[in-house]
Design an enzyme around this catalytic site. Structure first.
Site, PDB file in Angstrom:
ATOM      1  N   ASP A  44       0.684  -1.153   0.094  1.00 61.02           N
ATOM      2  CA  ASP A  44       0.154  -0.229   0.009  1.00 61.02           C
ATOM      3  C   ASP A  44       0.887   1.425   0.104  1.00 61.02           C
ATOM      4  O   ASP A  44       0.410   2.368  -0.294  1.00 61.02           O
ATOM      5  CB  ASP A  44      -1.008  -0.005   0.995  1.00 61.02           C
ATOM      6  CG  ASP A  44      -0.387   0.074   2.352  1.00 61.02           C
ATOM      7  OD1 ASP A  44       0.867  -0.074   2.692  1.00 61.02           O
ATOM      8  OD2 ASP A  44      -1.010   0.130   3.553  1.00 61.02           O
ATOM      9  N   SER A  45       2.190   1.115   0.198  1.00 61.44           N
ATOM     10  CA  SER A  45       3.013   2.233  -0.168  1.00 61.44           C
ATOM     11  C   SER A  45       2.733   3.005  -1.705  1.00 61.44           C
ATOM     12  O   SER A  45       3.278   3.904  -1.833  1.00 61.44           O
ATOM     13  CB  SER A  45       4.826   1.684  -0.144  1.00 61.44           C
ATOM     14  OG  SER A  45       4.832   0.611  -0.775  1.00 61.44           O
ATOM     15  N   GLU A 181       9.539  -3.556  11.089  1.00 60.42           N
ATOM     16  CA  GLU A 181       9.895  -2.303  10.339  1.00 60.42           C
ATOM     17  C   GLU A 181      10.647  -1.362  11.151  1.00 60.42           C
ATOM     18  O   GLU A 181       9.858  -1.102  12.358  1.00 60.42           O
ATOM     19  CB  GLU A 181       8.677  -1.778   9.568  1.00 60.42           C
ATOM     20  CG  GLU A 181       8.970  -0.392   9.046  1.00 60.42           C
ATOM     21  CD  GLU A 181       7.968   0.047   7.791  1.00 60.42           C
ATOM     22  OE1 GLU A 181       8.288   1.264   7.174  1.00 60.42           O
ATOM     23  OE2 GLU A 181       7.171  -0.538   7.536  1.00 60.42           O
TER      24      GLU A 181
END
EC number: 2.1.2.11
Length: 261
Positions: A44-45, A181
């Site tokens: 979805d980046s 992350e």
């Protein structure tokens, strides 16, 4: 277990690292596959690096399915991960299952969702029904408005313990992978050692089982890249130079070439 995923687990046991990149369309997926990349993430980046938004929250399930279909056509032997976008899974397991089914029909092999131990029931529900789930903890971009900024997570003892507990709970619930992350290197190494499923790091140091980079960061075509990303080429400059040469050729009658009758 999916044969491709079984190979990832075996590689973790043997200390073999895997490389993942994001891809949002057919040409970039083809490039990744031809280069020997092991996995592609339809992230979805795309909301940020493709559409220019400030965050990922505006990405829809329909957009994710559309881009997943394009990527699958070019991904070859790569394992294809696809993100569940914001608002499509948080209500509960049934909502997550419905959204995952959409991306599975689009061709994804693995469905990624963000969140810690609170998502374990959802992971278990989907896993029990044959969905390969990749969890995502640490910096979770869909919660950026909660954090206030894109900042490193797990930097103190309490938050580090929570992330370790999150990873364990998600693995126990049936997740096949977990993305770490923006967490400290040592914490990522501890989590990688403690759980049996492969870890995929992004801004989490060199000791995870795999690494993932946003394609546009890697190629140097992002407007702005996070500090942990490496720009392997300055793609924006290369493209600007090519376009400028095209403009000059048109202006000088150098393109298109004259044809003999």
């Amino acid at each position: 277990m999916h044969k491709k995923i079984a190979r990832w687990v075996q590689d973790k046991q043997n200390g073999i690292k895997r490389a993942v990149v994001t891809a949002y369309d057919y040409p970039l997926a083809c490039c990744a596959a031809a280069a020997g990349v092991h996995g592609v993430l339809v992230g979805d980046s795309l909301g940020m690096v493709v559409t220019g938004a400030d965050d990922t929250l505006g990405v829809t399930l329909e957009q994710m399915a559309y881009h997943t279909r394009m990527v699958v056509r070019g991904a070859g032997d790569c394992l294809v991960f696809a993100d569940l976008p914001f608002g499509t899974y948080e209500k509960g397991p049934e909502q997550a299952w419905d959204a995952a089914a959409t991306l599975l029909r689009a061709g994804a092999d693995v469905i990624k969702l963000e969140g810690g131990a609170e998502m374990a029931p959802t992971v278990a529900f989907c896993a029990e029904r044959g969905v390969n789930i990749c969890a995502h903890i640490g910096l979770t971009p869909q919660r950026v408005r909660q954090w206030g900024s894109f900042q490193q997570q797990g930097t103190d003892a309490d938050s580090a313990r929570r992330l370790q507990a999150d990873a364990g709970a998600l693995a126990e619930a049936g997740a096949r992978f977990v993305v770490l992350e923006a967490v400290p290197d040592a914490l990522a190494a501890d989590i990688t050692r403690d759980i049996a499923i492969p870890t995929i790091g992004i801004g989490a140091g060199p000791d995870t089982d795999a690494q993932v980079l946003v394609m546009h960061d890697l190629l140097g075509i992002s407007a702005k890249s996070p500090p942990f990303a490496r720009r392997y080429i300055e793609g924006s400059q290369i493209m600007r130079d090519a376009l400028a040469e095209y403009v000059r050729d048109v202006g000088n009658n150098g393109f298109p070439p004259r044809r003999k009758c």
